[in-house]
Design a protein around this motif. Structure first.
Motif, PDB file in Angstrom:
ATOM      1  N   ILE A   1       3.899   7.166   0.681  1.00  0.00           N
ATOM      2  CA  ILE A   1       2.487   6.805   0.785  1.00  0.00           C
ATOM      3  C   ILE A   1       1.670   7.938   0.182  1.00  0.00           C
ATOM      4  CG2 ILE A   1       0.578   6.186   2.326  1.00  0.00           C
ATOM      5  CD1 ILE A   1       2.660   5.311   4.380  1.00  0.00           C
TER       6      ILE A   1
ATOM      7  N   PHE B   1      -3.700  -3.324   7.493  1.00  0.00           N
ATOM      8  CA  PHE B   1      -4.141  -1.931   7.586  1.00  0.00           C
ATOM      9  C   PHE B   1      -5.035  -1.792   8.818  1.00  0.00           C
ATOM     10  CE2 PHE B   1      -5.420   2.225   6.261  1.00  0.00           C
ATOM     11  CZ  PHE B   1      -6.763   2.344   6.622  1.00  0.00           C
TER      12      PHE B   1
ATOM     13  N   LYS C   1      -8.412   1.320   3.571  1.00  0.00           N
ATOM     14  CA  LYS C   1      -7.226   0.690   2.981  1.00  0.00           C
ATOM     15  C   LYS C   1      -7.091   1.011   1.497  1.00  0.00           C
ATOM     16  CE  LYS C   1      -5.279  -3.906   2.092  1.00  0.00           C
ATOM     17  NZ  LYS C   1      -5.422  -5.371   2.368  1.00  0.00           N
TER      18      LYS C   1
ATOM     19  N   SER D   1       2.348  -4.238  -1.955  1.00  0.00           N
ATOM     20  CA  SER D   1       1.018  -4.716  -1.574  1.00  0.00           C
ATOM     21  C   SER D   1       0.834  -4.529  -0.071  1.00  0.00           C
ATOM     22  CB  SER D   1       0.874  -6.194  -1.944  1.00  0.00           C
ATOM     23  OG  SER D   1      -0.346  -6.709  -1.495  1.00  0.00           O
ATOM     24  N   ILE D   2      -0.253  -3.889   0.320  1.00  0.00           N
ATOM     25  CA  ILE D   2      -0.522  -3.643   1.732  1.00  0.00           C
ATOM     26  C   ILE D   2      -0.991  -4.940   2.377  1.00  0.00           C
ATOM     27  CG2 ILE D   2      -1.946  -2.370   3.377  1.00  0.00           C
ATOM     28  CD1 ILE D   2      -2.104  -0.100   1.314  1.00  0.00           C
ATOM     29  N   ARG D   3      -0.200  -5.444   3.323  1.00  0.00           N
ATOM     30  CA  ARG D   3      -0.532  -6.708   3.988  1.00  0.00           C
ATOM     31  C   ARG D   3      -1.516  -6.472   5.144  1.00  0.00           C
ATOM     32  NH1 ARG D   3       2.033 -11.763   4.457  1.00  0.00           N
ATOM     33  NH2 ARG D   3       2.865 -11.258   2.391  1.00  0.00           N
TER      34      ARG D   3
ATOM     35  N   ASP E   1       6.352  -1.795   9.116  1.00  0.00           N
ATOM     36  CA  ASP E   1       5.133  -1.232   9.688  1.00  0.00           C
ATOM     37  C   ASP E   1       5.290   0.285   9.741  1.00  0.00           C
ATOM     38  OD1 ASP E   1       2.814  -0.727  11.003  1.00  0.00           O
ATOM     39  OD2 ASP E   1       3.341  -1.738  12.866  1.00  0.00           O
TER      40      ASP E   1
ATOM     41  N   TYR F   1       3.656  -3.944   5.311  1.00  0.00           N
ATOM     42  CA  TYR F   1       3.882  -4.646   4.051  1.00  0.00           C
ATOM     43  C   TYR F   1       5.209  -5.389   4.110  1.00  0.00           C
ATOM     44  CZ  TYR F   1       7.157  -0.869   2.896  1.00  0.00           C
ATOM     45  OH  TYR F   1       8.225   0.024   2.918  1.00  0.00           O
TER      46      TYR F   1
ATOM     47  N   ILE G   1       1.308   2.591  -1.640  1.00  0.00           N
ATOM     48  CA  ILE G   1       2.608   2.703  -0.974  1.00  0.00           C
ATOM     49  C   ILE G   1       3.711   2.194  -1.887  1.00  0.00           C
ATOM     50  CG2 ILE G   1       2.368   0.459   0.186  1.00  0.00           C
ATOM     51  CD1 ILE G   1       3.832   1.771   2.603  1.00  0.00           C
TER      52      ILE G   1
ATOM     53  N   ILE H   1      -0.011   0.944   8.293  1.00  0.00           N
ATOM     54  CA  ILE H   1       0.122   0.076   7.130  1.00  0.00           C
ATOM     55  C   ILE H   1       1.347  -0.806   7.335  1.00  0.00           C
ATOM     56  CG2 ILE H   1       0.893   0.049   4.724  1.00  0.00           C
ATOM     57  CD1 ILE H   1      -0.999   2.294   4.113  1.00  0.00           C
TER      58      ILE H   1
END
Length: 363
Positions: free
Chosen positions: A325, A94, A77, A90-92, A59, A309, A82, A307
């Motif tokens: 990022i 946001f 998002k 992959s952004i899990r 995080d 991931y 990143i 964010i």
């Protein structure tokens, strides 16, 4: 005669039947049947083929500034990309968080090396608190450090009480800045006071370090101090007390908080502490040089993006992972976030279910 014999036989039958019923009623009740003992948890018959898995959720809290160092609060998002150790992620999750309560650690160098700049430190610390601290919303503590760190005032929302302790400080001794940062994170900012009432238990943890950066006594290393700050999502802002290479003729209002034409070794250390944790370093001469910067810091700290991931290369080997990022469609924007994390596994081996290991939640 035959009828008399039948009557006698019937009477004897009734007598023995009644006696049997009385015997059954007087007998003690039989013990209830005990249930069979339940199988112990984790029994292989109950959990056939169960797999233990550790999930590392990273995080990252951050802010975005434009070319003029002004806050950019309206991105979404899809504006962000990143990388974890140069590998796209992959952004899990946001989110955007605004008006966050602040928990501030104000660390003042009171070693002998800053004796001539102690008044500047006191004025800068007081100015910051009165500019940023909001009563009933934010809280701060004051810690000084020379040979060792010492808390002068614990968490409070009263800027006046903090100022009263700040003006009492005196200079002397060596400089243990890394120990001070480590201790402030571990002892104070790891579990700061939660917001009052039913407000969400989410705060922004901040450290202001006022020093010349010349550490000569710490038991902890700079890397250990940075790792401790990153572990608890503490953003470090540093203010240099050094007057070497100061450009007094600077008149650009956007550059008054950075009057340096060259950084000393201590200045470089302060810059590294700030950059590794997502903060900023300032190199002023007068306290007035920081007026606008303090207002900007307050805005930055209360408006953040988050964010989360799960790294594709999630080997928990204790190694340091670099985070990057970017905002590809917005050239010139600056993302201020911690630069990385240490991928460390938990030592508890008794867990039999998936275990989330967030690396920097701000709660």
């Amino acid at each position: 005669m035959r009828r008399l014999w039948i009557s006698a036989l019937l009477a004897m039958t009734l007598f023995f039947t009644a006696a049997s019923e009385r015997a059954q009623q007087s007998a003690p009740p039989s013990a209830p049947q005990q249930p069979e003992p339940a199988p112990p948890p984790g029994n292989s018959e109950q959990n056939p083929g169960r797999i233990t898995q550790t999930v590392s959720l990273v995080d990252v809290l951050f802010t975005v500034l434009n070319r003029r160092n002004k806050l950019v609060p309206d991105l979404e998002k899809n504006d962000f990309k990143i990388w974890d150790d140069k590998t796209p992620q992959s952004i899990r999750y946001f989110s955007k968080q605004t008006d966050l309560p602040l928990r501030i650690g104000l660390l003042m160098d009171t070693s002998n090396s800053i004796r001539d700049r102690l008044k500047f430190e006191q004025d800068a610390a007081t100015s910051f608190l009165f500019s940023v601290l909001r009563r009933t919303k934010d809280q701060a503590f004051v810690m000084t450090f020379d040979d060792e760190p010492s808390v002068l005032q614990t968490f409070t929302d009263d800027a006046g009480r903090l100022r009263d302790e700040i003006v009492k400080t005196r200079a002397g001794g060596g400089t243990a800045v890394y120990d001070a940062i480590y201790t402030a994170c571990e002892k104070e900012l790891s579990h700061p006071p939660r917001p009052p009432g039913d407000q969400p238990d989410v705060v922004r943890r901040v450290m202001i370090v006022i020093s010349d950066g010349d550490d000569n006594l710490s038991n902890h290393t700079r890397a250990e101090a940075i790792e401790m700050a990153q572990r608890y999502s503490v953003v470090i802002y540093t203010i240099s007390t050094s007057t070497q290479w100061i450009q007094l003729s600077q008149t650009n209002p956007d550059k008054l908080a950075d009057r340096k034409t060259h950084l000393t070794e201590g200045d470089k250390i302060l810059a590294d502490l700030a950059e590794e944790t997502g903060g900023r370093a300032f190199f002023p001469y007068h306290v007035d040089d920081l007026d606008q910067s303090f207002q900007d810091i307050g805005d930055e700290l209360r408006n953040q993006y988050s964010i989360a991931y799960i790294p594709t290369n999630s080997l928990l080997d204790g190694k340091y992972h670099r985070i990057r990022i970017e905002t590809p469609d917005h050239k010139g924007y600056q993302v201020r976030a911690r630069r990385g994390y240490f991928a460390k596994a938990h030592t508890n081996n008794s867990s039999s279910s998936s275990e989330a290991t967030p690396s920097g939640q701000s709660q």
